[in-house]
Design a protein around this motif. Sequence first.
Motif, PDB file in Angstrom:
ATOM      1  N   SER A 255      45.636  29.815  38.488  1.00 54.94           N
ATOM      2  CA  SER A 255      45.802  29.361  39.866  1.00 54.94           C
ATOM      3  C   SER A 255      46.473  27.995  39.968  1.00 54.94           C
TER       4      SER A 255
ATOM      5  N   GLY B 121      42.902  33.618  39.079  1.00 53.38           N
ATOM      6  CA  GLY B 121      42.137  32.378  39.107  1.00 53.38           C
ATOM      7  C   GLY B 121      42.398  31.511  37.897  1.00 53.38           C
ATOM      8  N   ASP B 122      42.526  32.141  36.722  1.00 59.05           N
ATOM      9  CA  ASP B 122      42.822  31.382  35.506  1.00 59.05           C
ATOM     10  C   ASP B 122      44.172  30.693  35.577  1.00 59.05           C
TER      11      ASP B 122
ATOM     12  N   LYS C 121      38.406  42.821  40.461  1.00 62.99           N
ATOM     13  CA  LYS C 121      37.765  41.614  39.937  1.00 62.99           C
ATOM     14  C   LYS C 121      38.551  41.056  38.750  1.00 62.99           C
ATOM     15  N   THR C 122      39.041  41.951  37.903  1.00 60.88           N
ATOM     16  CA  THR C 122      39.814  41.517  36.730  1.00 60.88           C
ATOM     17  C   THR C 122      41.109  40.831  37.164  1.00 60.88           C
TER      18      THR C 122
ATOM     19  N   MET D  98      36.876  33.765  42.918  1.00 64.62           N
ATOM     20  CA  MET D  98      37.142  33.039  44.156  1.00 64.62           C
ATOM     21  C   MET D  98      38.451  32.236  44.073  1.00 64.62           C
ATOM     22  N   LYS D  99      38.772  31.705  42.894  1.00 62.91           N
ATOM     23  CA  LYS D  99      40.046  30.989  42.755  1.00 62.91           C
ATOM     24  C   LYS D  99      41.222  31.957  42.891  1.00 62.91           C
ATOM     25  N   GLY D 100      41.024  33.199  42.453  1.00 59.68           N
ATOM     26  CA  GLY D 100      42.058  34.211  42.635  1.00 59.68           C
ATOM     27  C   GLY D 100      42.301  34.496  44.105  1.00 59.68           C
TER      28      GLY D 100
ATOM     29  N   LEU E 205      41.754  39.382  40.089  1.00 61.10           N
ATOM     30  CA  LEU E 205      41.439  38.104  40.735  1.00 61.10           C
ATOM     31  C   LEU E 205      41.059  37.047  39.710  1.00 61.10           C
ATOM     32  N   ALA E 206      40.337  37.468  38.665  1.00 58.87           N
ATOM     33  CA  ALA E 206      39.961  36.515  37.617  1.00 58.87           C
ATOM     34  C   ALA E 206      41.180  36.000  36.871  1.00 58.87           C
ATOM     35  N   LYS E 207      42.142  36.885  36.587  1.00 61.63           N
ATOM     36  CA  LYS E 207      43.382  36.465  35.919  1.00 61.63           C
ATOM     37  C   LYS E 207      44.176  35.505  36.796  1.00 61.63           C
TER      38      LYS E 207
END
Length: 273
Positions: free
Chosen positions: A266, A263-264, A256-257, A1-3, A259-261
Amino acid sequence: MKGVAILMMIFLHLFNQGSNVELCHNFIQINGLPLVEILSRASNPVAFFLILGGYGMYKVYEKGDRHRWSRVGRLYINYWITLAIFLLIGWCLNSSRYPGSWQTVISNFSGFHTTYNGEMWFLLPYVILSLLSPWIFRLYRHFNPWGIIASTLFIHLCTSFCISRYGSFFLFHNYWVYNPLLVFHLLFNFSLGAMAARSHFFERLANHSKSFRTDIPATCGIIVLVFISCVFKYNFFYAFGIITCLLFVPMPGMLKTVLAKLGDMSMNMWMIH
């Protein structure tokens, strides 16, 4: 979600100003407005981050949060590194403007008034919310979640009115008043996330949704929410609704990967964009 939130932030700051949009070739317009400028109304990254922050902090609070000061410290260290690089470049290119007076330097490094990077306006109010979160959550335990949402929404409406009515000629020139007001202004979305964590809203919704297909209703929900936000320019529950719907939209593993990166990274991306 942060991504997702950081992609919203990039889209918003690219296309929410006519002067930026004029630099582009716009093939689709509605009533004379470029479509990208209209769609930028559906980008509300600050609300996203506040909801996610409130959700995460409440989860940590339930376990016993002993690291909120170190989290704030890491946040400021990253912010200061970004500012130092920015000031060095600014001084090399325009030494008459950067770094400016000592008051300007202190104001920016503390987050009190972020004149170097206006998009970081929420930094200090968010930090204050983070540090106050244990006492806020302790107070919330005495009240019903719906009552908390209703009361913080009322506060949000009141602060929105004050900012719209008195911002340009008073609040934007008196940050000793404006920053405390922003803390209350941001409290609504922060509380939405916290109450979702307290009531296990997303977990319960996921359990109830196991018996039926969710991708089509969730996708339709996103389209409707985006349409409403673009037409009416603001929707108090828009960010929360989008987060809820996105949780039930199937995504490829690679997406998903990515977006997760994002997000990290962000917060650093927000600071340097």
